[in-house]
Design a protein around this motif. Sequence first.
Motif, PDB file in Angstrom:
ATOM      1  N   GLU A   1     -17.543 -10.722  11.348  1.00  3.89           N
ATOM      2  CA  GLU A   1     -17.116  -9.357  11.072  1.00  3.89           C
ATOM      3  C   GLU A   1     -17.562  -8.431  12.196  1.00  3.89           C
ATOM      4  O   GLU A   1     -18.713  -8.492  12.651  1.00  3.89           O
ATOM      5  N   VAL A   2     -16.671  -7.574  12.644  1.00  3.97           N
ATOM      6  CA  VAL A   2     -17.001  -6.592  13.669  1.00  3.97           C
ATOM      7  C   VAL A   2     -17.748  -5.438  13.004  1.00  3.97           C
ATOM      8  O   VAL A   2     -17.228  -4.805  12.082  1.00  3.97           O
ATOM      9  N   GLN A   3     -18.972  -5.177  13.485  1.00  2.00           N
ATOM     10  CA  GLN A   3     -19.801  -4.143  12.870  1.00  2.00           C
ATOM     11  C   GLN A   3     -19.581  -2.772  13.493  1.00  2.00           C
ATOM     12  O   GLN A   3     -19.801  -1.744  12.844  1.00  2.00           O
ATOM     13  N   ASN A   4     -19.142  -2.764  14.755  1.00  2.51           N
ATOM     14  CA  ASN A   4     -18.990  -1.500  15.482  1.00  2.51           C
ATOM     15  C   ASN A   4     -17.504  -1.128  15.512  1.00  2.51           C
ATOM     16  O   ASN A   4     -16.765  -1.518  16.406  1.00  2.51           O
ATOM     17  N   VAL A   5     -17.059  -0.406  14.486  1.00  2.80           N
ATOM     18  CA  VAL A   5     -15.647  -0.052  14.346  1.00  2.80           C
ATOM     19  C   VAL A   5     -15.520   1.466  14.251  1.00  2.80           C
ATOM     20  O   VAL A   5     -16.243   2.113  13.480  1.00  2.80           O
ATOM     21  N   SER A   6     -14.624   2.028  15.032  1.00  2.00           N
ATOM     22  CA  SER A   6     -14.303   3.458  14.921  1.00  2.00           C
ATOM     23  C   SER A   6     -12.883   3.599  14.387  1.00  2.00           C
ATOM     24  O   SER A   6     -12.057   2.689  14.516  1.00  2.00           O
ATOM     25  N   PHE A   7     -12.605   4.743  13.800  1.00  2.00           N
ATOM     26  CA  PHE A   7     -11.333   4.959  13.125  1.00  2.00           C
ATOM     27  C   PHE A   7     -10.715   6.274  13.590  1.00  2.00           C
ATOM     28  O   PHE A   7     -11.427   7.258  13.825  1.00  2.00           O
ATOM     29  N   SER A   8      -9.389   6.289  13.708  1.00  2.00           N
ATOM     30  CA  SER A   8      -8.712   7.524  14.077  1.00  2.00           C
ATOM     31  C   SER A   8      -7.321   7.553  13.462  1.00  2.00           C
ATOM     32  O   SER A   8      -6.721   6.512  13.196  1.00  2.00           O
ATOM     33  N   ILE A   9      -6.853   8.782  13.213  1.00  2.00           N
ATOM     34  CA  ILE A   9      -5.498   9.026  12.743  1.00  2.00           C
ATOM     35  C   ILE A   9      -4.790   9.837  13.815  1.00  2.00           C
ATOM     36  O   ILE A   9      -5.179  10.975  14.098  1.00  2.00           O
ATOM     37  N   LEU A  10      -3.827   9.238  14.451  1.00  2.00           N
ATOM     38  CA  LEU A  10      -3.107   9.906  15.532  1.00  2.00           C
ATOM     39  C   LEU A  10      -1.820  10.469  14.945  1.00  2.00           C
ATOM     40  O   LEU A  10      -0.853   9.747  14.734  1.00  2.00           O
ATOM     41  N   GLN A  11      -1.858  11.781  14.703  1.00  2.87           N
ATOM     42  CA  GLN A  11      -0.713  12.397  14.053  1.00  2.87           C
ATOM     43  C   GLN A  11      -0.386  13.716  14.730  1.00  2.87           C
ATOM     44  O   GLN A  11      -1.249  14.584  14.876  1.00  2.87           O
ATOM     45  N   LEU A  12       0.834  13.801  15.149  1.00  2.00           N
ATOM     46  CA  LEU A  12       1.288  15.054  15.742  1.00  2.00           C
ATOM     47  C   LEU A  12       1.301  16.157  14.695  1.00  2.00           C
ATOM     48  O   LEU A  12       1.698  15.946  13.552  1.00  2.00           O
ATOM     49  N   THR A  13       0.880  17.356  15.140  1.00  6.92           N
ATOM     50  CA  THR A  13       1.065  18.527  14.286  1.00  6.92           C
ATOM     51  C   THR A  13       2.520  18.969  14.324  1.00  6.92           C
ATOM     52  O   THR A  13       3.081  19.403  13.316  1.00  6.92           O
ATOM     53  N   LEU A  14       3.133  18.817  15.481  1.00  7.20           N
ATOM     54  CA  LEU A  14       4.527  19.240  15.632  1.00  7.20           C
ATOM     55  C   LEU A  14       5.154  18.463  16.775  1.00  7.20           C
ATOM     56  O   LEU A  14       4.512  18.202  17.799  1.00  7.20           O
TER      57      LEU A  14
END
Length: 911
Positions: A169-182
């Motif tokens: 299992e990978v312990q060092n995980v970052s998360f992001s939501i790439l969503q345009l506002t417009l």
Amino acid sequence: MPKYFLFSFFVLLIFTTLQVNLYSQQCELKVSNINFESVNSLTFDVYVKNAGTSSLVYSHGSFAWTFDTAILNGGTATFSLVPGFSDFAASAYPPSALITSPNILRTSSNLPGSNGVIQAGESLRLYRFRLQTSASAFASNFFSISWKNSVTPYTRIFTWDSGTGLPSEVQNVSFSILQLTLEENFDYGSTANSDLTAVTTNWTRHSGTQGPAYFTTSLSYSSYASSGIGGSAWFTRGSSGVNDGDVHRVFPTPFTSTDNIYSAFLVKIDSARATADYFFHLGPSPIGTTFRGRVFGRVNGAGWSLGLAKSSEAAVNDNTVLNFGQTYLVVLKYSFSTVTTSDDVVTLYVYESGIPLSEPGSPLLTIGPTGSGVTSDPTNIGAIAIRQGSNTPTGVIDGIRIGNNWSDIFPPVGSPLLTVSPSILTGFTYFEGGGPSTSQSYNLSGSSLTPASGNITVTGSTNYEVSLNNSTFSGSVNVPYSGGTLASTPIYVRLKAGLSGGTYNGELIANAGGGATTQNVTCNGSVIKGEPTNHVTNFSGVLGTPSYYYIILNWIDASGGTSPDGYLIKGSSFNYDSIKVPIDGVPENNSLFVQNVAQGIQTKTFGLNSATTYYFKIFPYSNSGANINYKTDGSVPQFSIATNNAPSLPINENFEYATGSFLTDNGWIAHSGVGTNPIQVNDTPLSYTGYVNSGLGKSVTMTITGEDDNRAFSGITNGSVYASFMVNFSSAQLAGDYFFHMGPENTTSLFYAKAFVKKNAGDSLAIGVAKRNNSDVVYTPFNYALNTTYLIAIKYTFNSGSTTDDEVKLWINPVLNGIEPAATLTQTDLGEDALSLGMFALRQGTSTSAANLVLGGIRIATTWIPEAGTNTFQLSVDVLNGWNMVSIPGLHPVDQNVDTWWQYRDPGANV
């Protein structure tokens, strides 16, 4: 050094290495490319980025998100997978998309394993997902989704360690939501207009009376996500009442003082004035009159240059000369700061090629950050604006993207991908002399295509043509795409007119372009012919080798008129009348008495039973499947032939054949695994003292996972059948398997009197026997050794008490004095009894259970093994009046015990 210290040291070293490896792996999981494909359906992609410094092998993962259910607008959510959008192998795909509570979306996990390599810094698209609402429309065009990374179910991702064969299992995980506002692509129809606000309500005029104008052509920039989509907006310098309109578009949600705002757009300037003036800016919501992030343009030599101001202060002008008529990618960044009300700053990046995947990438020029010290910083930024001032340059703006992260406006791009669905089209047909066929269609779509705008070329095959409108068909068509994406587009295909009768299968429609791997659609069809005109001639046959098994039929194909595509041969062991006439439209599958033969072959071999007369008829046919058309009228050719008797018992098989030849070259029949590791003749025999076949002929080698062969004999239905042979095992396996058996003539599944062998952990052998069922095998103790020749005898006895009471016995190294001794093993399992025995067989079992061995000196008989040196034979003499001479080889007549030859002999008679 003490041993326990060394052990502890190595344990610590292994643990430390494991920990370093575990925590050195870093991954970033991204939701990107959120796309509202319709008013009540959206899609999004999930990317896995290797944020570490070395490559990693992806194993498996389960993913979970929460979302704001208000977007469903009171409807019921549906969450599903969208096939065709992944940079990974199929083994890495999530098996399913699930909704486990009203606001939780998740996937099930794929199976662990080596499922794809991700290089350091590389970001690969794992899959695309679709969320839909049963309501007529979503409540908004903003999808509020967050990664769920705690409390079950939550997101987990694993890599594969090829050394241990286990996942980590990978312990060092970052998360992001790439969503345009417009996103603004000015996609407002095919009619240009001098006033943008006349074609859309998305833009509102806040100053002036006219313009900017709406153009139907778009700007393009390679690999930019908003390139080449829709139209564009044209702006110029204005004066009172003439091209003086300033317009803005508000964001769904304003940015606050804790955010950065990134605004990317494409711009092409055609002319400019010496005095700089701004043409693009940001503003609060509502727009007001104090603008932020003003972007300027002015003439500079033979080209033009950019300038930037945070607010109403004088612009900072750059002297880099840009070309008129060239499209540039511009990124305006507004950075909020909460320390004071005068420390917000703006930055401008300009690119002439390439996509900056990280800030700032490799810009052509950078202005700023500038604006620190300029007072009255806003509390929010909530709008973009296009301005036409008295000195504004003349140009076109397009592809505006607004987000609060760099990766929002420049999301990760997967590999160029084309998808076709379905990939096989079948059933194209028409009657000979007509055509074309009725068309069929498949859907073509694409993503991450390069360049951002272009064409996918669809090319028909030799006998199939294509169309975009299901009306005009040709050999090829071009399918335009833009923004690196091709929405699902139907492609129509049909079989060309005027083709000759026959099948047109396996022809490929090629879909190529956009930097993606060419995707093919396979087309299968036929032009239906009429019934064949004529029958075959010279339909006859001969016996093959062995003559008690093979019948070889021959003929001359039909010719003239409509030629056949193939021939149906049907047989019977009763008479010609018992052969059923085939029916048009009903193809018949191959079986023991039914065989399909293509035109041009003109021969077919049948493997059947001995001592039987067989009857055959041959029917020509055209077409196939539901269109098959048999010729059954006229004089149907027929032929009969009888197979010879199978050899009678006893049989001695000493493999006296050419060394290196296969058993099937010498009259044996393959009944399973045909052609795989065929059983081969060795040049040396096996020997066992006292056995009648010891040292005679040659032997055969048998291995695992191979061809099984049999030899027939005249069928036995009562009494007992004995089989004996010598065998030497070079290896065996723990599970054990059978290597010899008997059965009815010509069977492929009814096996009896099976001889088994297995080993234990110490390589000692046990030998077993079963009547029929493998599960009922009985074994000896592990008393036998590898590389030793054993004599094995098996006896199958028919009993008449029931259908499950037959008995099988096995001997290992029996006493050879001509008298049957007590058996080593006896088995009477409840498997169904044999109705007859008419063949013996050698079997090469499975790779996990069978043995490697040499076998020779097979004897099949209805009596026990005779004593070595004793020659017995049948003697039949017709005793008539007069003298009858009998010659017996071997002993002198006085020692031949002639008194016992004939039970009715009168010792006093002169015979």
